[in-house]
Enzyme design. Structure first.
Site, mmCIF file in Angstrom:
data_model
loop_
_atom_site.group_PDB
_atom_site.id
_atom_site.type_symbol
_atom_site.label_atom_id
_atom_site.label_comp_id
_atom_site.label_asym_id
_atom_site.label_seq_id
_atom_site.Cartn_x
_atom_site.Cartn_y
_atom_site.Cartn_z
ATOM 1 N N LYS A 26 -0.705 -9.571 3.177
ATOM 2 C CA LYS A 26 0.012 -9.022 4.334
ATOM 3 C C LYS A 26 -0.931 -8.168 5.167
ATOM 4 O O LYS A 26 -1.641 -7.321 4.623
ATOM 5 C CB LYS A 26 1.218 -8.189 3.899
ATOM 6 C CG LYS A 26 2.034 -7.646 5.085
ATOM 7 C CD LYS A 26 3.337 -7.015 4.638
ATOM 8 C CE LYS A 26 3.143 -5.667 3.990
ATOM 9 N NZ LYS A 26 2.596 -4.653 4.946
ATOM 10 N N ASP A 49 -0.737 -6.345 -0.131
ATOM 11 C CA ASP A 49 -1.087 -5.685 1.121
ATOM 12 C C ASP A 49 -2.598 -5.600 1.286
ATOM 13 O O ASP A 49 -3.331 -5.351 0.318
ATOM 14 C CB ASP A 49 -0.535 -4.259 1.127
ATOM 15 C CG ASP A 49 0.577 -4.058 2.139
ATOM 16 O OD1 ASP A 49 0.643 -4.833 3.107
ATOM 17 O OD2 ASP A 49 1.378 -3.137 1.950
ATOM 18 N N ASP A 109 0.829 -1.200 0.000
ATOM 19 C CA ASP A 109 0.000 0.000 0.000
ATOM 20 C C ASP A 109 0.866 1.255 0.000
ATOM 21 O O ASP A 109 0.356 2.375 -0.073
ATOM 22 C CB ASP A 109 -0.995 0.001 1.162
ATOM 23 C CG ASP A 109 -0.340 -0.085 2.534
ATOM 24 O OD1 ASP A 109 0.905 -0.089 2.613
ATOM 25 O OD2 ASP A 109 -1.076 -0.153 3.540
ATOM 26 N N SER A 110 2.185 1.061 0.018
ATOM 27 C CA SER A 110 3.120 2.152 -0.233
ATOM 28 C C SER A 110 2.865 2.812 -1.574
ATOM 29 O O SER A 110 3.302 3.945 -1.815
ATOM 30 C CB SER A 110 4.562 1.634 -0.182
ATOM 31 O OG SER A 110 4.725 0.493 -1.010
ATOM 32 N N GLU A 159 -1.285 -5.741 8.729
ATOM 33 C CA GLU A 159 -0.602 -4.968 9.764
ATOM 34 C C GLU A 159 -1.274 -5.157 11.117
ATOM 35 O O GLU A 159 -2.505 -5.107 11.226
ATOM 36 C CB GLU A 159 -0.619 -3.475 9.410
ATOM 37 C CG GLU A 159 0.214 -3.110 8.197
ATOM 38 C CD GLU A 159 0.300 -1.606 7.987
ATOM 39 O OE1 GLU A 159 -0.111 -0.840 8.890
ATOM 40 O OE2 GLU A 159 0.766 -1.193 6.910
ATOM 41 N N GLU A 163 9.168 -3.737 10.851
ATOM 42 C CA GLU A 163 9.549 -2.439 10.317
ATOM 43 C C GLU A 163 9.948 -1.477 11.432
ATOM 44 O O GLU A 163 9.214 -1.302 12.403
ATOM 45 C CB GLU A 163 8.398 -1.832 9.507
ATOM 46 C CG GLU A 163 8.752 -0.492 8.875
ATOM 47 C CD GLU A 163 7.715 0.013 7.886
ATOM 48 O OE1 GLU A 163 7.900 1.129 7.369
ATOM 49 O OE2 GLU A 163 6.735 -0.716 7.621
#
Length: 273
Positions: A121, A93, A54-55, A123, A190
């Site tokens: 992925k 993501d 999602d960067s 978070e 991270e």
């Protein structure tokens, strides 16, 4: 099976192969990617895994955070990247609030797997543990993500190193064990102090992929635009402009694979105490 540029026959990277790499002590490489052209070059360089992160909200769409990225955005870019890959394992993501409930998560994850991803992925921990379990029980592999979680930027008050201090370190270690127990097959760490990331890695049986987490993780990931020196504004300290080392885009990808594999990257200057 496919034939690479050197004429050698190579098998696609699978999740069991990444788990085997962890057991054998071989470092895993991962890069973000958002289109087919870069995917082909990354794949040919021998990168193990590719993340449609999602960067993209920041480096592709020009937003100030990852929060505006939608399920449709990730689905679209996943399909683009999948067309360019023959070998690397593809992850997608789960964007902001797409995993707020197990039902929403399975809907989004199904779209990503149908677009070509092999893993999603997620978070965080907490209520996300139920989401991880829900997905894994329904044959959807999950990579967890702890430490600095960009989707939590409003709560965290910015992009800051996580896990400093005894209490915070213990909480992060507990969360890492919890996501593994919930069924996650990999874990991104991270912006975590290097000693803590090494301790977490040693305490788990799944691979850890570090970004700003020191050399003690099982593997390393960088954002594509960062490692090519294309980031707008100040570069995080964990970023290395690999393009300067490799001399070309293809050379940069090959240099990343080589330096991670040899343990030359990340160096002490790329991590946090």
């Amino acid at each position: 099976m496919y034939t690479n540029a050197a004429g050698a026959t190579t098998s696609p990277v699978t999740l069991p192969r990444l788990l085997q790499a962890r057991d054998e002590g071989r470092r895993i490489t991962m890069l973000t990617c958002y289109d087919a052209g870069f995917a082909r070059a990354i794949d040919a360089a021998g990168v193990d895994s590719v993340l449609v992160g999602d960067s993209l909200g920041m480096v592709v769409q020009g937003h100030g955070s990852t929060l505006p990225v939608t399920v449709a955005d990730i689905e679209y870019h996943t399909a683009c990247v999948a067309r360019g890959l023959q070998r690397a394992l593809l992850l997608s993501d789960m964007p902001f609030q797409s995993d707020a409930t197990p039902a929403a998560a399975i809907d989004a994850a199904t779209r990503f797997l149908r677009a070509g991803a092999a893993m999603v992925k997620i978070e965080g921990a907490g209520f996300k543990l139920d989401v991880i379990r829900h997905l894994v029980e329904r044959e959807t592999p999950v990579c967890a993500h702890l430490g600095l979680t960009p989707q939590s930027v409003l709560r965290l008050g910015g992009y800051r190193v996580q896990g400093r201090g005894d209490e915070a370190a213990a909480r992060l270690l507990d969360d890492a064990r919890a996501v593994e127990q919930a069924g996650a097959s990999m874990l991104v760490l991270e912006c975590v102090p290097a000693p803590l990331a090494e301790r977490i890695t040693a305490s788990l049986s799944i691979p850890t992929i570090g970004i700003g987490a020191g050399p003690g993780c099982t593997g390393q990931v960088l954002v594509l635009h960062d490692m090519l020196g294309l980031r707008h504004g100040r570069q995080p300290r964990f970023v290395k402009d690999v393009l300067a080392t490799g001399g070309s885009v293809t050379g940069a990808f090959e240099a990343f694979v080589r330096e991670v594999g040899e343990g030359a990257f990340p160096g002490p200057e790329h991590g946090y105490a």
